[in-house]
Design a protein around this motif. Structure first.
Motif, short mmCIF file in Angstrom:
data_model
loop_
_atom_site.label_atom_id
_atom_site.label_comp_id
_atom_site.label_asym_id
_atom_site.label_seq_id
_atom_site.Cartn_x
_atom_site.Cartn_y
_atom_site.Cartn_z
N PHE A 22 0.82 -1.21 0.00
CA PHE A 22 0.00 0.00 0.00
C PHE A 22 0.86 1.26 0.00
CE2 PHE A 22 -3.59 -2.61 1.89
CZ PHE A 22 -4.32 -2.60 0.72
N SER A 23 1.99 1.23 0.68
CA SER A 23 2.87 2.40 0.69
C SER A 23 3.46 2.66 -0.68
CB SER A 23 3.99 2.20 1.70
OG SER A 23 3.49 2.23 3.00
N LEU A 24 3.87 1.62 -1.37
CA LEU A 24 4.41 1.80 -2.72
C LEU A 24 3.36 2.36 -3.66
CD1 LEU A 24 6.63 -1.39 -3.10
CD2 LEU A 24 7.38 0.97 -2.73
N ILE A 25 2.12 1.88 -3.54
CA ILE A 25 1.03 2.41 -4.36
C ILE A 25 0.79 3.88 -4.03
CG2 ILE A 25 -1.45 2.24 -4.81
CD1 ILE A 25 -1.13 -0.81 -4.43
N ALA A 26 0.80 4.22 -2.74
CA ALA A 26 0.56 5.61 -2.33
C ALA A 26 1.67 6.52 -2.82
CB ALA A 26 0.43 5.68 -0.81
N ILE A 27 2.91 6.08 -2.70
CA ILE A 27 4.04 6.90 -3.15
C ILE A 27 3.98 7.09 -4.66
CG2 ILE A 27 6.55 6.93 -3.40
CD1 ILE A 27 6.65 5.62 -0.60
N TYR A 28 3.66 6.02 -5.38
CA TYR A 28 3.52 6.13 -6.83
C TYR A 28 2.46 7.17 -7.20
CZ TYR A 28 1.94 5.06 -11.54
OH TYR A 28 1.55 5.16 -12.86
N GLY A 34 0.38 13.80 -8.35
CA GLY A 34 0.46 15.04 -7.59
C GLY A 34 1.04 16.14 -8.45
N SER A 35 0.72 17.35 -8.09
CA SER A 35 1.30 18.46 -8.83
C SER A 35 2.79 18.53 -8.51
CB SER A 35 0.60 19.78 -8.47
OG SER A 35 0.59 19.96 -7.08
N LEU A 36 3.57 18.79 -9.51
CA LEU A 36 5.02 18.77 -9.37
C LEU A 36 5.52 20.06 -8.73
CD1 LEU A 36 5.97 17.17 -12.78
CD2 LEU A 36 5.85 16.07 -10.56
N ASN A 37 5.49 20.08 -7.40
CA ASN A 37 5.99 21.24 -6.68
C ASN A 37 6.68 20.77 -5.41
OD1 ASN A 37 3.92 20.60 -4.94
ND2 ASN A 37 2.56 22.23 -5.64
N VAL A 38 7.11 21.71 -4.61
CA VAL A 38 7.88 21.40 -3.40
C VAL A 38 7.03 20.63 -2.39
CG1 VAL A 38 9.15 22.45 -1.49
CG2 VAL A 38 9.33 23.40 -3.77
N THR A 39 5.75 20.95 -2.32
CA THR A 39 4.88 20.30 -1.33
C THR A 39 4.77 18.80 -1.58
OG1 THR A 39 3.61 22.34 -1.19
CG2 THR A 39 2.61 20.38 -0.26
N PHE A 41 6.93 16.81 -3.12
CA PHE A 41 8.18 16.15 -2.80
C PHE A 41 8.44 16.14 -1.29
CE2 PHE A 41 9.13 17.35 -7.26
CZ PHE A 41 9.28 16.06 -7.74
N PHE A 42 8.06 17.22 -0.59
CA PHE A 42 8.25 17.27 0.86
C PHE A 42 7.37 16.24 1.56
CE2 PHE A 42 7.07 18.98 5.04
CZ PHE A 42 8.33 18.94 5.63
N THR A 43 6.10 16.13 1.17
CA THR A 43 5.22 15.15 1.82
C THR A 43 5.64 13.73 1.51
OG1 THR A 43 3.64 15.32 0.00
CG2 THR A 43 3.22 16.67 1.94
N THR A 44 6.12 13.48 0.30
CA THR A 44 6.62 12.14 -0.04
C THR A 44 7.86 11.81 0.79
OG1 THR A 44 5.80 12.42 -2.29
CG2 THR A 44 7.38 10.65 -1.92
N PHE A 45 8.77 12.76 0.88
CA PHE A 45 9.97 12.55 1.69
C PHE A 45 9.61 12.37 3.16
CE2 PHE A 45 13.24 14.35 4.47
CZ PHE A 45 14.27 13.48 4.20
N LEU A 46 8.69 13.15 3.67
CA LEU A 46 8.26 13.05 5.06
C LEU A 46 7.63 11.70 5.34
CD1 LEU A 46 8.06 14.62 7.73
CD2 LEU A 46 5.77 15.33 7.00
#
Length: 80
Positions: A22-28, A34-39, A41-46
């Motif tokens: 489920f995590s891999l599906i969510a990250i994908y 997702g819109s390609l912005n800082v938010t 990438f930050f939420t994915t990294f977090l």
């Protein structure tokens, strides 16, 4: 009734496998749709950082346990 303690570890590993899928599906979906912005990438990294921290803490708790012992359930109620 007694069972080996490592049965609980097998159940936990099954839960981790489902969680990983489920995590891999969510990250994908976060990266792909997702819109390609800082938010994004930050939420994915977090999410990944918190997941790694939780797995590390879980690993540190599970290492010192002796998984070869048996666990007795209802030992006082089932004996005649």
């Amino acid at each position: 009734m007694a069972f080996p303690l490592f049965f609980l570890l097998i159940i936990y590993l099954f839960f981790l496998a489902v969680w990983l899928i489920f995590s891999l599906i969510a990250i994908y979906h976060m990266i792909r749709f997702g819109s390609l912005n800082v938010t994004t990438f930050f939420t994915t990294f977090l999410y990944i950082a918190v997941a790694v921290i939780m797995l590390n803490v879980s690993y540190n708790f599970l290492i010192p346990i002796d998984w070869s012992i048996n666990v007795s359930i209802f030992s006082g109620y089932l004996s005649n």
